[in-house]
Design a protein around this motif. Structure first.
Motif, PDB file in Angstrom:
ATOM      1  N   THR A   1     112.077  14.002  69.105  1.00  0.00           N
ATOM      2  CA  THR A   1     111.337  13.882  67.811  1.00  0.00           C
ATOM      3  C   THR A   1     112.505  13.087  67.137  1.00  0.00           C
ATOM      4  OG1 THR A   1     110.197  15.734  68.156  1.00  0.00           O
ATOM      5  CG2 THR A   1     109.947  14.968  65.940  1.00  0.00           C
TER       6      THR A   1
ATOM      7  N   GLU B   1     112.241  11.330  62.748  1.00  0.00           N
ATOM      8  CA  GLU B   1     111.730  10.966  61.472  1.00  0.00           C
ATOM      9  C   GLU B   1     111.680   9.314  61.165  1.00  0.00           C
ATOM     10  OE1 GLU B   1     113.059  14.827  59.039  1.00  0.00           O
ATOM     11  OE2 GLU B   1     114.299  13.505  59.035  1.00  0.00           O
TER      12      GLU B   1
ATOM     13  N   GLY C   1     106.636   9.820  58.097  1.00  0.00           N
ATOM     14  CA  GLY C   1     106.190  10.457  59.350  1.00  0.00           C
ATOM     15  C   GLY C   1     107.107  10.954  60.252  1.00  0.00           C
TER      16      GLY C   1
ATOM     17  N   SER D   1     107.044  11.162  68.151  1.00  0.00           N
ATOM     18  CA  SER D   1     107.466  12.416  69.165  1.00  0.00           C
ATOM     19  C   SER D   1     107.299  11.302  70.430  1.00  0.00           C
ATOM     20  CB  SER D   1     106.332  13.239  69.055  1.00  0.00           C
ATOM     21  OG  SER D   1     106.258  14.055  68.093  1.00  0.00           O
TER      22      SER D   1
ATOM     23  N   ASP E   1     106.616  11.336  74.511  1.00  0.00           N
ATOM     24  CA  ASP E   1     105.805  12.008  75.336  1.00  0.00           C
ATOM     25  C   ASP E   1     106.283  11.599  76.847  1.00  0.00           C
ATOM     26  OD1 ASP E   1     104.172  13.419  76.806  1.00  0.00           O
ATOM     27  OD2 ASP E   1     102.616  12.457  75.732  1.00  0.00           O
TER      28      ASP E   1
ATOM     29  N   HIS F   1     104.369   8.862  70.013  1.00  0.00           N
ATOM     30  CA  HIS F   1     103.413   9.136  69.084  1.00  0.00           C
ATOM     31  C   HIS F   1     104.019   9.222  67.594  1.00  0.00           C
ATOM     32  CE1 HIS F   1     100.781  10.318  72.331  1.00  0.00           C
ATOM     33  NE2 HIS F   1     101.610  11.002  73.173  1.00  0.00           N
ATOM     34  N   PHE F   2     103.344   8.238  66.911  1.00  0.00           N
ATOM     35  CA  PHE F   2     103.638   8.459  65.502  1.00  0.00           C
ATOM     36  C   PHE F   2     102.675   8.946  64.672  1.00  0.00           C
ATOM     37  CE2 PHE F   2     103.494   5.626  61.411  1.00  0.00           C
ATOM     38  CZ  PHE F   2     104.481   6.355  60.862  1.00  0.00           C
ATOM     39  N   THR F   3     103.033  10.054  63.903  1.00  0.00           N
ATOM     40  CA  THR F   3     102.094  11.121  62.930  1.00  0.00           C
ATOM     41  C   THR F   3     102.633  10.850  61.480  1.00  0.00           C
ATOM     42  OG1 THR F   3     102.238  12.570  64.807  1.00  0.00           O
ATOM     43  CG2 THR F   3     101.445  13.532  62.705  1.00  0.00           C
ATOM     44  N   MET F   4     101.581  10.396  60.806  1.00  0.00           N
ATOM     45  CA  MET F   4     101.802  10.197  59.411  1.00  0.00           C
ATOM     46  C   MET F   4     100.604  10.841  58.616  1.00  0.00           C
ATOM     47  SD  MET F   4     101.673   6.513  57.284  1.00  0.00           S
ATOM     48  CE  MET F   4     101.771   6.387  55.649  1.00  0.00           C
ATOM     49  N   THR F   5     101.166  11.865  57.775  1.00  0.00           N
ATOM     50  CA  THR F   5     100.101  12.667  56.779  1.00  0.00           C
ATOM     51  C   THR F   5      99.872  11.913  55.542  1.00  0.00           C
ATOM     52  OG1 THR F   5     100.980  14.693  58.068  1.00  0.00           O
ATOM     53  CG2 THR F   5      99.611  14.902  55.988  1.00  0.00           C
TER      54      THR F   5
END
Length: 69
Positions: free
Chosen positions: A33, A35, A44, A47, A49, A58-62
């Motif tokens: 992982t 940042e 975001g 991660s 995989d 996988h890019f995660t943005m809240t």
């Protein structure tokens, strides 16, 4: 993630999101992982995989509702 992997992700995201200030930083105790920051602002996580011999990220943005105002 390794340094060369982080640089490749950073280059890809900078081009895709058209943000020269975007940086990808490794997390000290997480090998899968990283940042993502734009300038000094955290935006975001990425991660890694590895499944069935295939590698993906996988890019995660809240986005908070107050950010939309």
């Amino acid at each position: 993630m390794k340094a060369d992997e982080l640089k490749k992700l950073e280059k890809y995201l900078r081009g895709t999101l058209k943000s020269p200030t975007l940086t990808v930083k490794a997390l000290p105790r997480k090998n899968d992982t990283a940042e993502v920051y734009m300038a000094d602002e955290f935006v975001g996580l990425i991660s890694k995989d590895e499944e069935e011999g295939e590698l993906s990220y996988h890019f995660t943005m809240t986005i908070l509702d107050i950010d939309l105002d």
